[in-house]
Motif scaffolding. Structure first.
Motif, PDB file in Angstrom:
ATOM      1  N   VAL A   9      27.826  -1.608  42.187  1.00  0.00           N
ATOM      2  CA  VAL A   9      28.256  -1.066  43.471  1.00  0.00           C
ATOM      3  C   VAL A   9      27.318  -1.542  44.580  1.00  0.00           C
ATOM      4  O   VAL A   9      26.196  -1.961  44.315  1.00  0.00           O
ATOM      5  N   ALA A  10      27.810  -1.462  45.809  1.00  0.00           N
ATOM      6  CA  ALA A  10      26.989  -1.707  46.990  1.00  0.00           C
ATOM      7  C   ALA A  10      26.838  -0.384  47.724  1.00  0.00           C
ATOM      8  O   ALA A  10      27.809   0.373  47.839  1.00  0.00           O
ATOM      9  N   GLU A  11      25.630  -0.097  48.188  1.00  0.00           N
ATOM     10  CA  GLU A  11      25.409   1.128  48.956  1.00  0.00           C
ATOM     11  C   GLU A  11      25.852   0.927  50.395  1.00  0.00           C
ATOM     12  O   GLU A  11      25.573  -0.106  51.001  1.00  0.00           O
ATOM     13  N   VAL A  12      26.553   1.907  50.924  1.00  0.00           N
ATOM     14  CA  VAL A  12      26.952   1.940  52.326  1.00  0.00           C
ATOM     15  C   VAL A  12      26.541   3.287  52.896  1.00  0.00           C
ATOM     16  O   VAL A  12      26.111   4.172  52.158  1.00  0.00           O
ATOM     17  N   VAL A  17      30.312   1.537  47.385  1.00  0.00           N
ATOM     18  CA  VAL A  17      31.579   0.820  47.284  1.00  0.00           C
ATOM     19  C   VAL A  17      31.556   0.051  45.965  1.00  0.00           C
ATOM     20  O   VAL A  17      30.645  -0.756  45.743  1.00  0.00           O
ATOM     21  N   PRO A  18      32.516   0.312  45.074  1.00  0.00           N
ATOM     22  CA  PRO A  18      32.535  -0.410  43.805  1.00  0.00           C
ATOM     23  C   PRO A  18      32.797  -1.901  44.026  1.00  0.00           C
ATOM     24  O   PRO A  18      33.680  -2.272  44.792  1.00  0.00           O
ATOM     25  N   LYS A  37      23.568  -1.949  43.224  1.00  0.00           N
ATOM     26  CA  LYS A  37      23.102  -0.926  42.298  1.00  0.00           C
ATOM     27  C   LYS A  37      23.953  -1.080  41.039  1.00  0.00           C
ATOM     28  O   LYS A  37      25.120  -1.464  41.100  1.00  0.00           O
ATOM     29  N   ILE A  38      23.346  -0.759  39.897  1.00  0.00           N
ATOM     30  CA  ILE A  38      24.015  -0.938  38.612  1.00  0.00           C
ATOM     31  C   ILE A  38      24.035   0.399  37.891  1.00  0.00           C
ATOM     32  O   ILE A  38      23.016   1.103  37.847  1.00  0.00           O
ATOM     33  N   ASP A  49      27.789   8.708  38.585  1.00  0.00           N
ATOM     34  CA  ASP A  49      27.186   8.630  39.912  1.00  0.00           C
ATOM     35  C   ASP A  49      25.688   8.343  39.776  1.00  0.00           C
ATOM     36  O   ASP A  49      24.926   8.508  40.701  1.00  0.00           O
ATOM     37  N   ARG A  50      25.284   7.862  38.619  1.00  0.00           N
ATOM     38  CA  ARG A  50      23.884   7.547  38.346  1.00  0.00           C
ATOM     39  C   ARG A  50      23.733   6.024  38.348  1.00  0.00           C
ATOM     40  O   ARG A  50      24.227   5.332  37.460  1.00  0.00           O
ATOM     41  N   PHE A  51      23.050   5.514  39.381  1.00  0.00           N
ATOM     42  CA  PHE A  51      22.881   4.077  39.557  1.00  0.00           C
ATOM     43  C   PHE A  51      21.414   3.715  39.686  1.00  0.00           C
ATOM     44  O   PHE A  51      20.612   4.500  40.174  1.00  0.00           O
ATOM     45  N   LEU A  52      21.100   2.516  39.250  1.00  0.00           N
ATOM     46  CA  LEU A  52      19.742   1.984  39.311  1.00  0.00           C
ATOM     47  C   LEU A  52      19.742   0.737  40.175  1.00  0.00           C
ATOM     48  O   LEU A  52      20.728  -0.006  40.195  1.00  0.00           O
TER      49      LEU A  52
END
Length: 69
Positions: A9-12, A17-18, A37-38, A49-52
């Motif tokens: 995903v990209a953070e906005v 945003v997937p 983020k992965i 909703d847990r991304f690194l």
């Protein structure tokens, strides 16, 4: 044996945003100028909703190709 599948995903401003679902090796090989983020490899892609960030993800597993189900 399959490679571990993750969501990228990209953070906005309003969340994330997937960008796609791919294997862990593909996620780690995305161009470094793409800020992504992965999803945590223990979670189900598309349902977490847990991304690194890329560094955290890489630190968890030195060899992304070793992610297996």
């Amino acid at each position: 044996m399959e490679l571990k599948i993750v969501e990228v995903v990209a953070e906005v401003k309003d969340g994330v945003v997937p960008l796609g679902i791919m294997n862990a090796e593909q996620a780690m090989n995305l161009p470094s100028d793409v800020d992504v983020k992965i999803s945590h490899p223990e979670d189900k892609p598309g349902q977490t909703d847990r991304f690194l960030d890329r560094n955290e993800f890489g630190q968890m597993h030195a060899h992304p190709a070793s992610f297996v189900d």
